[in-house]
Structures are given as structure tokens and as C-alpha cells.
Design an enzyme around this catalytic site. Structure first.
Site, PDB file in Angstrom:
ATOM      1  N   TYR A 185       0.840  -1.198   0.000  1.00 40.10           N
ATOM      2  CA  TYR A 185       0.000   0.000   0.000  1.00 40.10           C
ATOM      3  C   TYR A 185       0.880   1.254   0.000  1.00 40.10           C
ATOM      4  CZ  TYR A 185      -3.509  -3.524   0.639  1.00 40.10           C
ATOM      5  OH  TYR A 185      -4.293  -4.633   0.447  1.00 40.10           O
ATOM      6  N   ARG A 232       3.727  -0.933  11.039  1.00 37.40           N
ATOM      7  CA  ARG A 232       3.747  -2.250  10.402  1.00 37.40           C
ATOM      8  C   ARG A 232       4.547  -2.210   9.109  1.00 37.40           C
ATOM      9  NH1 ARG A 232      -0.849  -6.472   8.088  1.00 37.40           N
ATOM     10  NH2 ARG A 232      -0.207  -8.214   9.397  1.00 37.40           N
ATOM     11  N   ARG A 325      -5.909 -15.350  10.100  1.00 31.51           N
ATOM     12  CA  ARG A 325      -7.060 -16.199   9.774  1.00 31.51           C
ATOM     13  C   ARG A 325      -7.429 -17.151  10.908  1.00 31.51           C
ATOM     14  NH1 ARG A 325      -4.567 -17.831   4.080  1.00 31.51           N
ATOM     15  NH2 ARG A 325      -2.706 -17.278   5.308  1.00 31.51           N
TER      16      ARG A 325
END
Length: 368
Positions: A185, A232, A325
Site C-alpha cells: 500500500y 507495520r 485467519r
């Protein structure tokens, strides 16, 4: 085989900046596309996050600080009052369950499409380099547009948007923020030679490539406190067309440039403990390190939800482990790991990215 002595460290309390955590299990940020098209978190999100409040820390899914920062349809925002109120319901639900919540601020950069944001904006990026492979939109898969190269004015505005989003996160009741410079990103795009071809002060050398990320982190930490700010990164993730070949130079330089701030934590996504760079980053970072095991993008994930790989990261120097997940499919993941109970498998369908409760809030808890 999992080292049981090391694994028990997951259940020890710890401190991240201003936050006292009951255990070292972090719920990693996972976009689930349950906001409105305008970026307002839906009530179902409050239920989902509240179910998982036993995590030591929840990192809320990526939220755009800007109308220009939308990636895919129906992701959350953090730039207007209605979005703040939606996140307030989430924070209230997490706190009601005894949990702690930081909100991740993510600008998509070139990962975006005019059909994916309310204003019909073209994406903006460090350089006018198209995202390979196309992008999902409300009408299906489309070719990604060529992004607009950000001007000096765009950079100044975007820094301010990150700061305002951090302020909004605390206004919504979150306990802190995570600046997202990973996974391809916008901020990660500045760090990579494949997406940053600038010839000004924000491109070229490692010192220039990290400049905008450092400016954003410094500004956010000044606004909400370094003790409530995390960062991050993803040194090995080549997804979204990211070249990591100069990571050995760029990421140590980035840590050196922000280490004086006293951030609450560093979060390494898709971490590889056997890589020399992991040891180099651990050695440079004197604060708490959160590491997210690399499990690949495909389903199924390991039956242990990545526990064994998480333990490897603890042994390599991580302080906390972020599970993605596994937390999605197991709202009571902490208790399942504590007792050795089997995990719910992640459902192998696309409903995890839908509007309803399926594959979201309907995963079962352990029988009481």
C-alpha cells in the site's frame, strides 16, 4: 513439534507502550469489506470484534485516512464523523469484553480505482506506475488505472490526513493506532524501487525512499503519542507488485530513523525468522516486536493456525505473535491454544468478504 515452554509465553502479560496486555496474542488486521461504500463500519463489525476481545490486542482492519486512499469496495474509513461513530461502536464492544483495540491507518496508494470510492477519485501514488494484475471493483475485475504521481502538495495533504485519522481513532475510543507501511500500500510503495521512481527528495536512495514514511510516523506519534503508535512493515512480501530486492538497505534505515521516537511496537507482517534480515531488524529495534507468521495466501492454513510458526518467531526474538485467519475462524483462539482444543477451519469460500454474518460472526465458540 511446538516448543511447549516457548508457547506458554503467549499467555504471559506484557506492555506495549501505554497498553497493558493480558497475553501476547495479537489479532492481526484483516479487511473483511463489511463497511458501507462510504466507509462507515457496520454494526456487524462491532459484534465481530467484540467476539474476539480475549486477544491480548486487536489491530482493527485497515482504514483509509482519505477519500483518495480507498482500495477495494466497502472498506472502512477514518476521516469523517460518521465513520468515527461506526468505529466507536466497535471500540465499545471490544472494551466491554475486556479487550484492547488499535486501529490501522492505511492509504491504498496505487491500489485503488475510481469505482471503489465515493468521489470517483483516481488513485494517487509515489509514481505513475500501474498496479499489475488488475483490481476488484463493484462491477467485477477491472484493469487498474495508472495512478497520479503525488505532488509536494499531495504529500503534505496526505501527511495531515494520517494525523487527522489518528486523532479520529482516539476520538472513536481506540487505544492507539498502527501506521500501515506494509503489503504494497501507499507507504510501502515509497519504500520499493518498483513503485517509487521519483527523482526528488522522496526517491532514489534509501534515505529518500524512507523519508515520507518517517514523516508520517513522526507526525502521527506527535499527535497521539508515540506510546499509542505502532508501525507495520513487510520486508519479504512481494505481493501487489512490490520489489523487495533492496530491503536489506531500506528497512534497517527506516528503523534507525524512527527508533528514537519510542513507538509502542513494530509489527512485521509475514515474518520469516530464518532470514538474516529478521535478526538484523530485531537487533536494531529495542522496543516490543510483534511478528505475524508467513502462512501464504491460500487456504487451508495449517491445522494449528500458525502456532508452530509463531513459536519459531518467539524463539527468534519476537515478543508477541499476530495471528490472522486463525482469529477469523476462532473467536476464542486464546482459550483454544491454552487448552489444546482443535481449531475451526477457515471456510474456503469468498463469503469472508461479504456483507452478512457468514464466515464472519457465525464461527462457533468452544462448548461451555
Amino acid at each position: 513439534m511446538t516448543n511447549e515452554t516457548t508457547a506458554r509465553r503467549l499467555f504471559e502479560p506484557t506492555t506495549l507502550g501505554a497498553l497493558e496486555l493480558p497475553n501476547r496474542m495479537v489479532m492481526a488486521p484483516m479487511t473483511r469489506n463489511r463497511a458501507t461504500f462510504e466507509g462507515v463500519p457496520l454494526p456487524l463489525m462491532a459484534e465481530y470484534y467484540g467476539q474476539r476481545a480475549t486477544a491480548g490486542l486487536i489491530v482493527g482492519e485497515a482504514s483509509t485516512p482519505s477519500p483518495f486512499g480507498f482500495t477495494y469496495p466497502e472498506i472502512a474509513g477514518l476521516y469523517d464523523d460518521e465513520q468515527v461513530e461506526g468505529w466507536r461502536a466497535v471500540a465499545d464492544a471490544v472494551h466491554a469484553g475486556g479487550g484492547r483495540l488499535v486501529l490501522q491507518i492505511e492509504h491504498g496508494g496505487r491500489i485503488g480505482h475510481p469505482d471503489n470510492n465515493p468521489g470517483g477519485h483516481l488513485p494517487q501514488a509515489p509514481s505513475a506506475v500501474r498496479l499489475p494484475g488488475g483490481i476488484h471493483t463493484p462491477t467485477g475485475h477491472q484493469e487498474a488505472p495508472v495512478p497520479v504521481e503525488m505532488t509536494a502538495a499531495d504529500l503534505e495533504r496526505t501527511r495531515g490526513e494520517f494525523v487527522a485519522a489518528a486523532r479520529n481513532a482516539l476520538r472513536a475510543g481506540a487505544d492507539g493506532v498502527e501506521v500501515h507501511a506494509a503489503n504494497g500500500y501507499l507507504l510501502n510503495q515509497f519504500l520499493s524501487s518498483s513503485t517509487n521512481r521519483r527523482t526528488d527528495a522522496y526517491g532514489g536512495s534509501a534515505a529518500n525512499k524512507i523519508r515520507f514514511v518517517v514523516e508520517v510516523v513522526e507526525a502521527v506519534a506527535a499527535e497521539v503519542g508515540a506510546e499509542r503508535t505502532g508501525l507495520r512493515i513487510s520486508p519479504w512480501n512481494t505481493g501487489n507488485g512490490i520489489d523487495v530486492s533492496d530491503g536489506d538497505e531500506v528497512f534497517p534505515a527506516l528503523l534507525d530513523a524512527v527508533s528514537h521516537l519510542g513507538l509502542a511496537y513494530l509489527h512485521i507482517a509475514r515474518a520469516l525468522p530464518g532470514e538474516p534480515l529478521f535478526g538484523k531488524l530485531r537487533g536494531r529495534w529495542t522496543g516490543p516486536l510483534v511478528a505475524n507468521p508467513e502462512l501464504g495466501e491460500e487456504l487451508p492454513i495449517p491445522a494449528d493456525g500458525g502456532l508452530a510458526k509463531g513459536v519459531e518467531l518467539l524463539e527468534a526474538g519476537a515478543d508477541l505473535i499476530a495471528f490472522g485467519r486463525a482469529f477469523l475462524a476462532n473467536p476464542d483462539l486464546v482459550e483454544r491454544y491454552r487448552t489444546g482444543a482443535p481449531l475451526n477451519p477457515v471456510r474456503e469460500d469468498r463469503s469472508m468478504y461479504g456483507r452478512g454474518p457468514e464466515a464472519y460472526t457465525d464461527y462457533p465458540f468452544l462448548a461451555s
